[in-house]
Design a protein around this motif. Structure first.
Motif, PDB file in Angstrom:
ATOM      1  N   GLY A  15      32.906  45.131  43.396  1.00 44.72           N
ATOM      2  CA  GLY A  15      34.061  45.639  44.128  1.00 44.72           C
ATOM      3  C   GLY A  15      33.819  45.671  45.622  1.00 44.72           C
ATOM      4  O   GLY A  15      34.683  45.276  46.416  1.00 44.72           O
ATOM      5  N   VAL A  16      32.661  46.129  46.026  1.00 46.68           N
ATOM      6  CA  VAL A  16      32.328  46.188  47.451  1.00 46.68           C
ATOM      7  C   VAL A  16      32.255  44.785  48.038  1.00 46.68           C
ATOM      8  O   VAL A  16      32.824  44.511  49.101  1.00 46.68           O
ATOM      9  CB  VAL A  16      30.987  46.934  47.653  1.00 46.68           C
ATOM     10  CG1 VAL A  16      30.575  46.903  49.101  1.00 46.68           C
ATOM     11  CG2 VAL A  16      31.088  48.360  47.150  1.00 46.68           C
ATOM     12  N   ALA A  17      31.573  43.890  47.337  1.00 47.40           N
ATOM     13  CA  ALA A  17      31.425  42.521  47.840  1.00 47.40           C
ATOM     14  C   ALA A  17      32.772  41.817  47.929  1.00 47.40           C
ATOM     15  O   ALA A  17      33.056  41.126  48.912  1.00 47.40           O
ATOM     16  CB  ALA A  17      30.482  41.739  46.942  1.00 47.40           C
ATOM     17  N   SER A  18      33.614  41.993  46.921  1.00 43.89           N
ATOM     18  CA  SER A  18      34.906  41.308  46.944  1.00 43.89           C
ATOM     19  C   SER A  18      35.821  41.855  48.024  1.00 43.89           C
ATOM     20  O   SER A  18      36.523  41.088  48.689  1.00 43.89           O
ATOM     21  CB  SER A  18      35.586  41.401  45.576  1.00 43.89           C
ATOM     22  OG  SER A  18      35.974  42.719  45.291  1.00 43.89           O
ATOM     23  N   SER A  19      35.815  43.160  48.247  1.00 43.18           N
ATOM     24  CA  SER A  19      36.696  43.708  49.284  1.00 43.18           C
ATOM     25  C   SER A  19      36.212  43.325  50.679  1.00 43.18           C
ATOM     26  O   SER A  19      37.026  42.983  51.545  1.00 43.18           O
ATOM     27  CB  SER A  19      36.823  45.224  49.147  1.00 43.18           C
ATOM     28  OG  SER A  19      35.572  45.845  49.300  1.00 43.18           O
ATOM     29  N   PHE A  50      34.289  37.342  42.767  1.00 42.63           N
ATOM     30  CA  PHE A  50      33.676  38.647  42.539  1.00 42.63           C
ATOM     31  C   PHE A  50      34.692  39.665  42.030  1.00 42.63           C
ATOM     32  O   PHE A  50      34.358  40.530  41.218  1.00 42.63           O
ATOM     33  CB  PHE A  50      33.004  39.166  43.808  1.00 42.63           C
ATOM     34  CG  PHE A  50      31.746  38.446  44.172  1.00 42.63           C
ATOM     35  CD1 PHE A  50      30.879  37.983  43.209  1.00 42.63           C
ATOM     36  CD2 PHE A  50      31.406  38.236  45.493  1.00 42.63           C
ATOM     37  CE1 PHE A  50      29.713  37.320  43.534  1.00 42.63           C
ATOM     38  CE2 PHE A  50      30.240  37.578  45.841  1.00 42.63           C
ATOM     39  CZ  PHE A  50      29.389  37.119  44.855  1.00 42.63           C
ATOM     40  N   ALA A  51      35.936  39.567  42.494  1.00 41.49           N
ATOM     41  CA  ALA A  51      36.960  40.497  42.031  1.00 41.49           C
ATOM     42  C   ALA A  51      37.265  40.284  40.555  1.00 41.49           C
ATOM     43  O   ALA A  51      37.405  41.254  39.799  1.00 41.49           O
ATOM     44  CB  ALA A  51      38.225  40.334  42.870  1.00 41.49           C
ATOM     45  N   VAL A  52      37.365  39.047  40.141  1.00 42.33           N
ATOM     46  CA  VAL A  52      37.633  38.764  38.731  1.00 42.33           C
ATOM     47  C   VAL A  52      36.462  39.227  37.864  1.00 42.33           C
ATOM     48  O   VAL A  52      36.657  39.813  36.795  1.00 42.33           O
ATOM     49  CB  VAL A  52      37.939  37.266  38.531  1.00 42.33           C
ATOM     50  CG1 VAL A  52      37.940  36.884  37.067  1.00 42.33           C
ATOM     51  CG2 VAL A  52      39.271  36.921  39.174  1.00 42.33           C
ATOM     52  N   ALA A  62      39.736  49.456  41.816  1.00 39.16           N
ATOM     53  CA  ALA A  62      40.560  49.519  43.027  1.00 39.16           C
ATOM     54  C   ALA A  62      40.007  48.599  44.107  1.00 39.16           C
ATOM     55  O   ALA A  62      40.753  47.854  44.756  1.00 39.16           O
ATOM     56  CB  ALA A  62      40.635  50.950  43.542  1.00 39.16           C
ATOM     57  N   GLN A  63      38.707  48.615  44.305  1.00 43.39           N
ATOM     58  CA  GLN A  63      38.091  47.725  45.290  1.00 43.39           C
ATOM     59  C   GLN A  63      38.221  46.271  44.863  1.00 43.39           C
ATOM     60  O   GLN A  63      38.416  45.389  45.706  1.00 43.39           O
ATOM     61  CB  GLN A  63      36.615  48.071  45.480  1.00 43.39           C
ATOM     62  CG  GLN A  63      36.396  49.353  46.226  1.00 43.39           C
ATOM     63  CD  GLN A  63      34.921  49.665  46.382  1.00 43.39           C
ATOM     64  OE1 GLN A  63      34.087  49.161  45.640  1.00 43.39           O
ATOM     65  NE2 GLN A  63      34.612  50.508  47.349  1.00 43.39           N
ATOM     66  N   CYS A  64      38.122  45.999  43.580  1.00 43.31           N
ATOM     67  CA  CYS A  64      38.285  44.636  43.094  1.00 43.31           C
ATOM     68  C   CYS A  64      39.713  44.149  43.301  1.00 43.31           C
ATOM     69  O   CYS A  64      39.933  42.978  43.624  1.00 43.31           O
ATOM     70  CB  CYS A  64      37.906  44.542  41.619  1.00 43.31           C
ATOM     71  SG  CYS A  64      36.145  44.685  41.317  1.00 43.31           S
ATOM     72  N   ALA A  65      40.684  45.028  43.126  1.00 42.20           N
ATOM     73  CA  ALA A  65      42.074  44.640  43.351  1.00 42.20           C
ATOM     74  C   ALA A  65      42.324  44.336  44.828  1.00 42.20           C
ATOM     75  O   ALA A  65      43.028  43.377  45.164  1.00 42.20           O
ATOM     76  CB  ALA A  65      43.005  45.751  42.872  1.00 42.20           C
TER      77      ALA A  65
END
Length: 87
Positions: A15-19, A50-52, A62-65
C-alpha cells in the motif's frame, strides 16, 4: 497494535509503495513536457501492480486504492496526450 504476522510481512508495504509511486507518476505526468513520459509510465505501472497485489492480499486497502487510482491516471494521461497529439 498490529498482528505479528502482518508487521513482519514485506507484503504489508504494498500500500505504501503503490501510493508513493502513484503520486510520483501523477506529478511526473503533469510535468511530462519537462520529464518525458518514461517516468510516469514506469512509476504508474509499478503503482498499479503493487496496488493489485496489495488488494488481493487484503492489506492496507485504502492506500492500495489511492495507489491504483493515481497510478492509473499517471499511466493514462501521457498515453492520452500522445494519442491526441501524435499523427
Amino acid at each position: 497494535m498490529a498482528a505479528p504476522e502482518q508487521a513482519d510481512n514485506p507484503a504489508s508495504l504494498y500500500g505504501v509503495a503503490s501510493s508513493v509511486l502513484g503520486v510520483i507518476s501523477l506529478v511526473a505526468a503533469v510535468l511530462a513536457d519537462y520529464a518525458g513520459i518514461a517516468l510516469p509510465l514506469l512509476c504508474g505501472s509499478l503503482a498499479v501492480t503493487f496496488a493489485v497485489l496489495g488488494l488481493t492480499k487484503r492489506l492496507n486497502r485504502a492506500q492500495c486504492a489511492v495507489g491504483l487510482a493515481t497510478g492509473g491516471l499517471g499511466v493514462l494521461y501521457p498515453v492520452f496526450l500522445v494519442a491526441t497529439s501524435g499523427g
